[in-house]
Design a protein around this motif. Sequence first.
Motif, PDB file in Angstrom:
ATOM      1  N   ARG A 105     -11.514  17.810   0.323  1.00  0.00           N
ATOM      2  CA  ARG A 105     -11.982  16.782   0.280  1.00  0.00           C
ATOM      3  C   ARG A 105     -12.475  15.786   0.562  1.00  0.00           C
ATOM      4  O   ARG A 105     -13.058  14.895  -0.087  1.00  0.00           O
ATOM      5  CB  ARG A 105     -11.053  16.573  -1.116  1.00  0.00           C
ATOM      6  N   GLY A 106     -12.117  15.168   1.903  1.00  0.00           N
ATOM      7  CA  GLY A 106     -11.910  13.737   2.661  1.00  0.00           C
ATOM      8  C   GLY A 106     -11.619  13.185   2.455  1.00  0.00           C
ATOM      9  O   GLY A 106     -11.861  11.648   2.318  1.00  0.00           O
ATOM     10  N   ILE A 107     -10.618  13.408   1.595  1.00  0.00           N
ATOM     11  CA  ILE A 107      -9.690  12.132   1.605  1.00  0.00           C
ATOM     12  C   ILE A 107      -8.550  11.870   2.604  1.00  0.00           C
ATOM     13  O   ILE A 107      -8.986  10.359   2.428  1.00  0.00           O
ATOM     14  CB  ILE A 107      -8.569  12.517   0.273  1.00  0.00           C
TER      15      ILE A 107
ATOM     16  N   ALA B 124       0.483  -0.973  -0.145  1.00  0.00           N
ATOM     17  CA  ALA B 124      -0.250  -0.188   0.199  1.00  0.00           C
ATOM     18  C   ALA B 124       0.919   1.221   0.164  1.00  0.00           C
ATOM     19  O   ALA B 124       0.771   2.070  -0.860  1.00  0.00           O
ATOM     20  CB  ALA B 124      -1.039  -0.082   0.984  1.00  0.00           C
TER      21      ALA B 124
ATOM     22  N   GLU C 225     -10.331  16.106   9.662  1.00  0.00           N
ATOM     23  CA  GLU C 225     -11.292  16.229   8.593  1.00  0.00           C
ATOM     24  C   GLU C 225     -12.078  17.670   9.134  1.00  0.00           C
ATOM     25  O   GLU C 225     -11.713  18.553   9.630  1.00  0.00           O
ATOM     26  CB  GLU C 225     -13.037  15.229   9.545  1.00  0.00           C
TER      27      GLU C 225
ATOM     28  N   ARG D 241     -10.328  11.001   5.508  1.00  0.00           N
ATOM     29  CA  ARG D 241     -11.319  10.889   6.517  1.00  0.00           C
ATOM     30  C   ARG D 241     -11.755   9.575   5.320  1.00  0.00           C
ATOM     31  O   ARG D 241     -12.255   8.636   5.940  1.00  0.00           O
ATOM     32  CB  ARG D 241     -12.844  11.854   6.371  1.00  0.00           C
ATOM     33  N   ARG D 242     -11.548   9.549   4.380  1.00  0.00           N
ATOM     34  CA  ARG D 242     -11.902   8.413   3.426  1.00  0.00           C
ATOM     35  C   ARG D 242     -11.004   6.842   3.488  1.00  0.00           C
ATOM     36  O   ARG D 242     -11.254   5.822   4.429  1.00  0.00           O
ATOM     37  CB  ARG D 242     -11.995   8.813   1.893  1.00  0.00           C
ATOM     38  N   LEU D 243     -10.017   8.466   4.002  1.00  0.00           N
ATOM     39  CA  LEU D 243      -8.605   7.146   3.608  1.00  0.00           C
ATOM     40  C   LEU D 243      -9.295   6.230   5.659  1.00  0.00           C
ATOM     41  O   LEU D 243      -8.107   4.984   5.281  1.00  0.00           O
ATOM     42  CB  LEU D 243      -7.289   7.926   4.130  1.00  0.00           C
ATOM     43  N   SER D 244      -9.083   6.989   6.196  1.00  0.00           N
ATOM     44  CA  SER D 244      -9.247   6.257   7.874  1.00  0.00           C
ATOM     45  C   SER D 244     -10.530   5.719   7.797  1.00  0.00           C
ATOM     46  O   SER D 244     -10.910   4.650   8.268  1.00  0.00           O
ATOM     47  CB  SER D 244      -9.488   7.602   8.827  1.00  0.00           C
ATOM     48  N   THR D 245     -11.473   5.499   7.141  1.00  0.00           N
ATOM     49  CA  THR D 245     -12.428   4.096   6.557  1.00  0.00           C
ATOM     50  C   THR D 245     -11.772   2.287   6.534  1.00  0.00           C
ATOM     51  O   THR D 245     -12.346   1.664   6.105  1.00  0.00           O
ATOM     52  CB  THR D 245     -13.530   3.999   6.198  1.00  0.00           C
ATOM     53  N   THR D 246     -10.655   2.824   5.517  1.00  0.00           N
ATOM     54  CA  THR D 246      -9.832   1.644   5.203  1.00  0.00           C
ATOM     55  C   THR D 246      -8.321   0.891   5.817  1.00  0.00           C
ATOM     56  O   THR D 246      -8.209   2.340   6.507  1.00  0.00           O
ATOM     57  CB  THR D 246      -9.186   2.302   3.681  1.00  0.00           C
ATOM     58  N   PRO D 247      -7.766   0.288   5.549  1.00  0.00           N
ATOM     59  CA  PRO D 247      -7.068  -0.024   6.417  1.00  0.00           C
ATOM     60  C   PRO D 247      -5.701   0.657   6.347  1.00  0.00           C
ATOM     61  O   PRO D 247      -5.237   0.232   8.013  1.00  0.00           O
ATOM     62  CB  PRO D 247      -7.244  -1.433   6.467  1.00  0.00           C
ATOM     63  N   ILE D 248      -5.783   1.332   6.120  1.00  0.00           N
ATOM     64  CA  ILE D 248      -4.572   2.155   5.939  1.00  0.00           C
ATOM     65  C   ILE D 248      -4.831   3.964   6.713  1.00  0.00           C
ATOM     66  O   ILE D 248      -5.612   4.031   6.652  1.00  0.00           O
ATOM     67  CB  ILE D 248      -4.066   1.994   4.303  1.00  0.00           C
TER      68      ILE D 248
ATOM     69  N   LEU E   1       1.478   3.727  -2.662  1.00  0.00           N
ATOM     70  CA  LEU E   1       0.017   5.455  -2.548  1.00  0.00           C
ATOM     71  C   LEU E   1       1.179   6.066  -3.019  1.00  0.00           C
ATOM     72  O   LEU E   1       1.149   7.102  -3.362  1.00  0.00           O
ATOM     73  CB  LEU E   1       0.437   5.703  -1.199  1.00  0.00           C
TER      74      LEU E   1
END
Lengths: 304, 234
Positions: free
Chosen positions: B73-75, B3, B234, B77-84, B7
């Motif tokens: 853009r919430g990117i 990852a 956020e 935050r979006r990442l904090s819903t994934t394993p990374i 990235l």
Amino acid sequence: MAIIEVHDLTKSYAGRTVLGGVSFSVEEGEVFGILGPNGAGKTTAVECVEGLRRPDSGTVKVLGLDPRRDARALRERIGVQLQQTQLPENLKVWEALDLYASFYKAPRDWRELLDEWGLAEKRDTRFGKLSGGQKQRLFIALALVGDPKVAFLDELTTGLDPQARRATWELVKRVQASGVTTVLVSHFMDEVEELCDRVAVIDRGEVVALDTPAGLIGEGAGAQQMRFTLPAGAADPAALVAAVPGVTATAREGDRVTVTGTGDFATAVTAQLARHHVLVSDLRIDRRSLEDAFIALTGRKLDD
Amino acid sequence: MNALAKLTAVETKLLLREPGSLVSVLIPLFILVVFGSSIDATDTTLLPMSLAIAVGLVGLYLLPTTMASYRERGILRRLSTTPIRPGSLLAVQLVLQTALVLIACGLLMGVASGVLGVRLPGGLLPTLGVFLLGTAAMFAIGLLIAALAPNGRAANGIGVLLYFPMAFLAGLIQPVDQMAATVARIGEYTPLGAFRSALHQAWSGQAPDVLPLVLLAVYTLAVSALAARLFRWE
């Protein structure tokens, strides 16, 4: 088996109660709707379930895991589409899918998702050049790329035109058909009515009702009415109609009859009349919608 | 590919597609070439000046704009819903922006020595040390801007608004010896000013004064600590 169990969740910000004891559970394979007006606490509740927010009190279990304590393990197994998220303007569609796939231990093949979600032609298009509907499809694909057991979709169709909304609904049905349990947050009645197996109605931080859409519409009814005109010279059908289960009242004014009842009484009344060869005309049924149910439950309109 | 590697690869592409990164390289290069034609080989002012401009532009403008727009853009935050972890994205950005600074400065030095025939630094090691310290201080300020700005546009605005007075006080717009003494004196205490003067001294082979080095270290530590405290995901 319950995949998500939420018990007595509370959360307040600066003394303002956002969640005042929310409980619900989501069964495997269902599309579970969380419906309520803007600011009702829907998103906060779902973010506690996703592990993005810590509730003040209450317990959450998702796939048997605690979203805060077992965050890492849980995130391998859930897929999230957040309200109002964007991607970098210059990120290409395939790069986004390829990147997000790399975050998970056992991701799906993103090339398959590209085909499944009709993005194959847009493979090399930058995010900033996609239409609203295409962006939404990409977000759903990204939520599914980790091969999740549960998908959270928050305000999926806000800002889309009616045609794109309909198309997105079809996509949600496909997600469910593929066996992914789905939690759908929405403030659109028609959306929830169309897609969800069960719905929790949240208002001012509390679950005010939890049922199937049909159950919610029927619930606390009595307000449902059917009206029809009798053929000339017909006998009074009051006795006939009163025998039908669910009918609560019959009123007659000339040859015009109004029947009040609960549940699926209207079909039964029509069948009963037909059996006795009473051929009514001008039949009207005032069907309650989920919108009416919401007003009945909360005393106000959904988009207030 | 894991990852973090993926990235880094994706963020590198995005950085290359971002016109701002080209601007951060071209502006100092333009200044070097325009003024470089009228200097002699023993000059120790112009090249350190253009290096400081490159570091200032990346640190005060490109870095905070990128970070703040990722949050906007919430990117993150979006990442904090994934394993990374979303922190990985910030770390990758810091590494890449540092690489961009190094590439820009390498290019400036190449053009200066190869085309303009300007002498390269006297003390190579002290120069490198000062350079890294100054870059750290600029990046700390950039991170503070990213922490305070509500969105990418605001970060961009604050960066530009800060850059010009700081560059002026530091003697990057007008050489220090042409500035009013009081202004030049004040300038020595600003982060960019301390950076320019320390870099200039190391370049000319002098032992650098302690004051600008201490100032840079203090700025780096204090400002990055503040940025870390204030940063919101956020």
